[in-house]
Write a protein that holds these residues in place. Sequence first.
Motif, PDB file in Angstrom:
ATOM      1  N   ALA A  70       0.830  -1.206   0.000  1.00 12.99           N
ATOM      2  CA  ALA A  70       0.000   0.000   0.000  1.00 12.99           C
ATOM      3  C   ALA A  70       0.864   1.255   0.000  1.00 12.99           C
ATOM      4  CB  ALA A  70      -0.932  -0.011   1.202  1.00 12.99           C
ATOM      5  N   ALA A  71       1.944   1.235   0.748  1.00 16.89           N
ATOM      6  CA  ALA A  71       2.832   2.397   0.815  1.00 16.89           C
ATOM      7  C   ALA A  71       3.517   2.660  -0.522  1.00 16.89           C
ATOM      8  CB  ALA A  71       3.872   2.191   1.910  1.00 16.89           C
ATOM      9  N   ARG A  72       3.693   1.626  -1.338  1.00 16.90           N
ATOM     10  CA  ARG A  72       4.376   1.774  -2.635  1.00 16.90           C
ATOM     11  C   ARG A  72       3.458   2.223  -3.757  1.00 16.90           C
ATOM     12  NH1 ARG A  72       6.530  -4.053  -3.253  1.00 16.90           N
ATOM     13  NH2 ARG A  72       6.921  -3.345  -5.412  1.00 16.90           N
ATOM     14  N   ILE A  73       2.153   2.244  -3.520  1.00 13.51           N
ATOM     15  CA  ILE A  73       1.216   2.644  -4.570  1.00 13.51           C
ATOM     16  C   ILE A  73       1.291   4.153  -4.769  1.00 13.51           C
ATOM     17  CG2 ILE A  73      -1.220   2.805  -5.225  1.00 13.51           C
ATOM     18  CD1 ILE A  73      -1.652   0.126  -3.820  1.00 13.51           C
ATOM     19  N   ARG A  74       1.716   4.547  -5.966  1.00 14.10           N
ATOM     20  CA  ARG A  74       1.866   5.971  -6.298  1.00 14.10           C
ATOM     21  C   ARG A  74       0.653   6.515  -7.053  1.00 14.10           C
ATOM     22  NH1 ARG A  74       7.389   7.771  -6.375  1.00 14.10           N
ATOM     23  NH2 ARG A  74       6.544   9.700  -7.255  1.00 14.10           N
ATOM     24  N   TYR A  75      -0.062   5.644  -7.759  1.00 13.22           N
ATOM     25  CA  TYR A  75      -1.174   6.082  -8.594  1.00 13.22           C
ATOM     26  C   TYR A  75      -2.351   5.124  -8.431  1.00 13.22           C
ATOM     27  CZ  TYR A  75       2.763   8.432 -10.835  1.00 13.22           C
ATOM     28  OH  TYR A  75       3.894   9.174 -11.065  1.00 13.22           O
ATOM     29  N   VAL A  76      -3.549   5.675  -8.370  1.00 16.04           N
ATOM     30  CA  VAL A  76      -4.776   4.885  -8.389  1.00 16.04           C
ATOM     31  C   VAL A  76      -5.608   5.393  -9.555  1.00 16.04           C
ATOM     32  CG1 VAL A  76      -6.820   4.123  -7.152  1.00 16.04           C
ATOM     33  CG2 VAL A  76      -4.712   4.600  -5.888  1.00 16.04           C
ATOM     34  N   LEU A  77      -5.861   4.514 -10.527  1.00 15.70           N
ATOM     35  CA  LEU A  77      -6.595   4.878 -11.737  1.00 15.70           C
ATOM     36  C   LEU A  77      -7.925   4.138 -11.760  1.00 15.70           C
ATOM     37  CD1 LEU A  77      -3.355   4.596 -12.359  1.00 15.70           C
ATOM     38  CD2 LEU A  77      -4.041   5.007 -14.703  1.00 15.70           C
ATOM     39  N   TYR A  78      -8.995   4.882 -11.870  1.00 18.29           N
ATOM     40  CA  TYR A  78     -10.320   4.271 -11.944  1.00 18.29           C
ATOM     41  C   TYR A  78     -10.791   4.302 -13.391  1.00 18.29           C
ATOM     42  CZ  TYR A  78     -15.350   3.555 -11.164  1.00 18.29           C
ATOM     43  OH  TYR A  78     -16.635   3.079 -11.221  1.00 18.29           O
ATOM     44  N   ALA A  79     -10.774   3.137 -14.051  1.00 19.06           N
ATOM     45  CA  ALA A  79     -11.194   3.018 -15.453  1.00 19.06           C
ATOM     46  C   ALA A  79     -12.693   2.798 -15.498  1.00 19.06           C
ATOM     47  CB  ALA A  79     -10.464   1.862 -16.124  1.00 19.06           C
ATOM     48  N   ARG A  80     -13.394   3.678 -16.210  1.00 14.79           N
ATOM     49  CA  ARG A  80     -14.843   3.554 -16.217  1.00 14.79           C
ATOM     50  C   ARG A  80     -15.407   3.737 -17.622  1.00 14.79           C
ATOM     51  NH1 ARG A  80     -15.554   8.900 -12.402  1.00 14.79           N
ATOM     52  NH2 ARG A  80     -15.685  10.471 -14.045  1.00 14.79           N
ATOM     53  N   THR A  81     -16.556   3.133 -17.822  1.00  9.71           N
ATOM     54  CA  THR A  81     -17.230   3.168 -19.116  1.00  9.71           C
ATOM     55  C   THR A  81     -17.922   4.505 -19.348  1.00  9.71           C
ATOM     56  OG1 THR A  81     -17.569   0.779 -19.165  1.00  9.71           O
ATOM     57  CG2 THR A  81     -19.074   2.106 -20.476  1.00  9.71           C
ATOM     58  N   PHE A  82     -18.636   4.978 -18.321  1.00  6.57           N
ATOM     59  CA  PHE A  82     -19.439   6.193 -18.456  1.00  6.57           C
ATOM     60  C   PHE A  82     -18.740   7.387 -17.808  1.00  6.57           C
ATOM     61  CE2 PHE A  82     -22.605   2.798 -18.754  1.00  6.57           C
ATOM     62  CZ  PHE A  82     -23.242   3.171 -19.942  1.00  6.57           C
ATOM     63  N   HIS A 112     -13.084   7.849 -21.738  1.00  5.06           N
ATOM     64  CA  HIS A 112     -13.018   8.194 -23.164  1.00  5.06           C
ATOM     65  C   HIS A 112     -12.900   6.992 -24.095  1.00  5.06           C
ATOM     66  CE1 HIS A 112     -12.786  12.302 -21.856  1.00  5.06           C
ATOM     67  NE2 HIS A 112     -11.670  12.094 -21.227  1.00  5.06           N
ATOM     68  N   HIS A 113     -12.517   5.816 -23.581  1.00  2.00           N
ATOM     69  CA  HIS A 113     -12.497   4.613 -24.404  1.00  2.00           C
ATOM     70  C   HIS A 113     -13.662   3.697 -24.035  1.00  2.00           C
ATOM     71  CE1 HIS A 113      -7.982   4.681 -25.772  1.00  2.00           C
ATOM     72  NE2 HIS A 113      -8.596   5.838 -25.957  1.00  2.00           N
ATOM     73  N   ALA A 114     -14.618   4.221 -23.259  1.00  2.00           N
ATOM     74  CA  ALA A 114     -15.793   3.456 -22.839  1.00  2.00           C
ATOM     75  C   ALA A 114     -15.369   2.118 -22.216  1.00  2.00           C
ATOM     76  CB  ALA A 114     -16.758   3.272 -24.002  1.00  2.00           C
ATOM     77  N   CYS A 115     -15.916   1.007 -22.698  1.00  2.00           N
ATOM     78  CA  CYS A 115     -15.630  -0.285 -22.064  1.00  2.00           C
ATOM     79  C   CYS A 115     -14.211  -0.784 -22.315  1.00  2.00           C
ATOM     80  CB  CYS A 115     -16.634  -1.333 -22.535  1.00  2.00           C
ATOM     81  SG  CYS A 115     -18.316  -1.021 -21.964  1.00  2.00           S
ATOM     82  N   ALA A 116     -13.452  -0.085 -23.151  1.00  2.00           N
ATOM     83  CA  ALA A 116     -12.046  -0.431 -23.367  1.00  2.00           C
ATOM     84  C   ALA A 116     -11.122   0.408 -22.501  1.00  2.00           C
ATOM     85  CB  ALA A 116     -11.692  -0.255 -24.842  1.00  2.00           C
ATOM     86  N   SER A 117     -11.678   1.195 -21.594  1.00  2.00           N
ATOM     87  CA  SER A 117     -10.852   2.087 -20.767  1.00  2.00           C
ATOM     88  C   SER A 117      -9.973   1.332 -19.782  1.00  2.00           C
ATOM     89  CB  SER A 117     -11.750   3.073 -20.014  1.00  2.00           C
ATOM     90  OG  SER A 117     -12.414   3.939 -20.908  1.00  2.00           O
ATOM     91  N   GLY A 118     -10.319   0.100 -19.455  1.00  2.04           N
ATOM     92  CA  GLY A 118      -9.474  -0.683 -18.548  1.00  2.04           C
ATOM     93  C   GLY A 118      -8.101  -0.941 -19.130  1.00  2.04           C
ATOM     94  N   GLY A 298     -17.739   8.234 -29.949  1.00  3.85           N
ATOM     95  CA  GLY A 298     -16.745   7.573 -30.775  1.00  3.85           C
ATOM     96  C   GLY A 298     -16.661   6.116 -30.391  1.00  3.85           C
ATOM     97  N   ALA A 299     -15.804   5.379 -31.053  1.00  2.10           N
ATOM     98  CA  ALA A 299     -15.638   3.959 -30.749  1.00  2.10           C
ATOM     99  C   ALA A 299     -14.155   3.643 -30.600  1.00  2.10           C
ATOM    100  CB  ALA A 299     -16.244   3.098 -31.853  1.00  2.10           C
ATOM    101  N   THR A 300     -13.860   2.655 -29.777  1.00  9.55           N
ATOM    102  CA  THR A 300     -12.492   2.216 -29.543  1.00  9.55           C
ATOM    103  C   THR A 300     -12.435   0.702 -29.639  1.00  9.55           C
ATOM    104  OG1 THR A 300     -12.107   4.058 -28.016  1.00  9.55           O
ATOM    105  CG2 THR A 300     -10.531   2.251 -27.963  1.00  9.55           C
ATOM    106  N   PHE A 301     -11.442   0.196 -30.350  1.00 10.84           N
ATOM    107  CA  PHE A 301     -11.186  -1.242 -30.440  1.00 10.84           C
ATOM    108  C   PHE A 301      -9.757  -1.474 -29.963  1.00 10.84           C
ATOM    109  CE2 PHE A 301     -14.390  -0.113 -33.527  1.00 10.84           C
ATOM    110  CZ  PHE A 301     -15.376  -1.062 -33.311  1.00 10.84           C
ATOM    111  N   SER A 302      -9.605  -2.232 -28.878  1.00  9.65           N
ATOM    112  CA  SER A 302      -8.315  -2.343 -28.218  1.00  9.65           C
ATOM    113  C   SER A 302      -7.907  -3.789 -27.972  1.00  9.65           C
ATOM    114  CB  SER A 302      -8.327  -1.606 -26.872  1.00  9.65           C
ATOM    115  OG  SER A 302      -8.586  -0.232 -27.031  1.00  9.65           O
ATOM    116  N   ALA A 303      -6.610  -4.005 -27.905  1.00  8.98           N
ATOM    117  CA  ALA A 303      -6.078  -5.327 -27.562  1.00  8.98           C
ATOM    118  C   ALA A 303      -4.691  -5.168 -26.949  1.00  8.98           C
ATOM    119  CB  ALA A 303      -6.002  -6.232 -28.782  1.00  8.98           C
ATOM    120  N   MET A 304      -4.399  -6.018 -25.990  1.00  6.68           N
ATOM    121  CA  MET A 304      -3.098  -6.071 -25.332  1.00  6.68           C
ATOM    122  C   MET A 304      -2.598  -7.498 -25.365  1.00  6.68           C
ATOM    123  SD  MET A 304      -3.049  -3.854 -21.803  1.00  6.68           S
ATOM    124  CE  MET A 304      -2.593  -2.126 -21.829  1.00  6.68           C
ATOM    125  N   VAL A 305      -1.302  -7.661 -25.563  1.00  9.64           N
ATOM    126  CA  VAL A 305      -0.683  -8.986 -25.506  1.00  9.64           C
ATOM    127  C   VAL A 305       0.191  -9.052 -24.256  1.00  9.64           C
ATOM    128  CG1 VAL A 305       0.845 -10.631 -26.639  1.00  9.64           C
ATOM    129  CG2 VAL A 305      -0.726  -9.240 -28.004  1.00  9.64           C
TER     130      VAL A 305
END
Length: 308
Positions: A70-82, A112-118, A298-305
């Motif tokens: 917990a002490a090492r966490i520098r950033y908390v990002l909340y990815a949301r659709t809406f 801004h990427h809706a359901c791809a914001s994660g 707009g629309a976003t199509f995303s992929a991560m490997v």
Amino acid sequence: MTALVAIGTYVPPDRVPIESLADEFELTPMQLRVFRRYHKLGSAAHAPSLSLTELLGLAVADLRLTVEQAARIRYVLYARTFPGVVPYPLNPLHEVCRSFGLQHASAFAVGHHACASGLLAVDLAGRLLASAPPDALALVLTGEKAFTGEARFVPETSMFGEGAAACLVAASGPRDRQLSYVASLRGEFDGELEEVAGEFQRIYHDALGAAVTSAVSSAGLSLSDIALILPHNVNVVAWQRVCKRIGYPLDRVLLDHVADYGHVFCADAFLNHRTAVARGLLQPGDHYVIAAAGAGRGATFSAMVFSH
């Protein structure tokens, strides 16, 4: 190289059957049968007694963070659709940070990427950590309440479910290392849903398939090297069509939760990752893809490997 350190999840036990939405959304008996038999959507997770803050908090609690982590966490990002997920002036992100002693971290929402914001949040977390101390961590939160009609149901496509996931991210690590990230933004779909839905559905499968193949290529791999795809849980038919277009085996797409959880906003990828690991579907060194699509302004199509 950005790495996933740990994933915490929470899916409530209650379910909302598709039939319960019939009156509100004027669904015919035929449409209900199409959802169950064709899209393979039967129900969605529902947490009527839990607030969004509580949902997110249960996912963070599942991480079992140590005091040192917990002490090492520098950033908390909340990815949301809406863009808005609670009425003003509520702020579940900062409430969760206070509950888990993370007030020292920089906390902000990613959208801004809706359901791809994660996926965007994971990539952004890695970029931020690249210039932070080597032991720094970031926490990505996902999950929303299905609190409006638009947040409960996508006509002819999907049901939204309630749940949450929390992903601990490091700048590097021995496993679950991010090898590539592709996000294709389609600004021509910035319009009212009924105006752009037809064209969006027409290009959807090709566009999502192109994002997957592009991410795989960017990682220096071929589709035959990919052990598993972790999808967003929109519906089964969508993934049948994507797989047909790119020539990838459907049985290597983890679709277990589509019929039971529904589409849990940006949390799908992490819920599916948790299941894949628990079932032994990913072995050390396996390459896998996380893919998602988002629509809204707009629309976003995303992929991560990743390499497990």
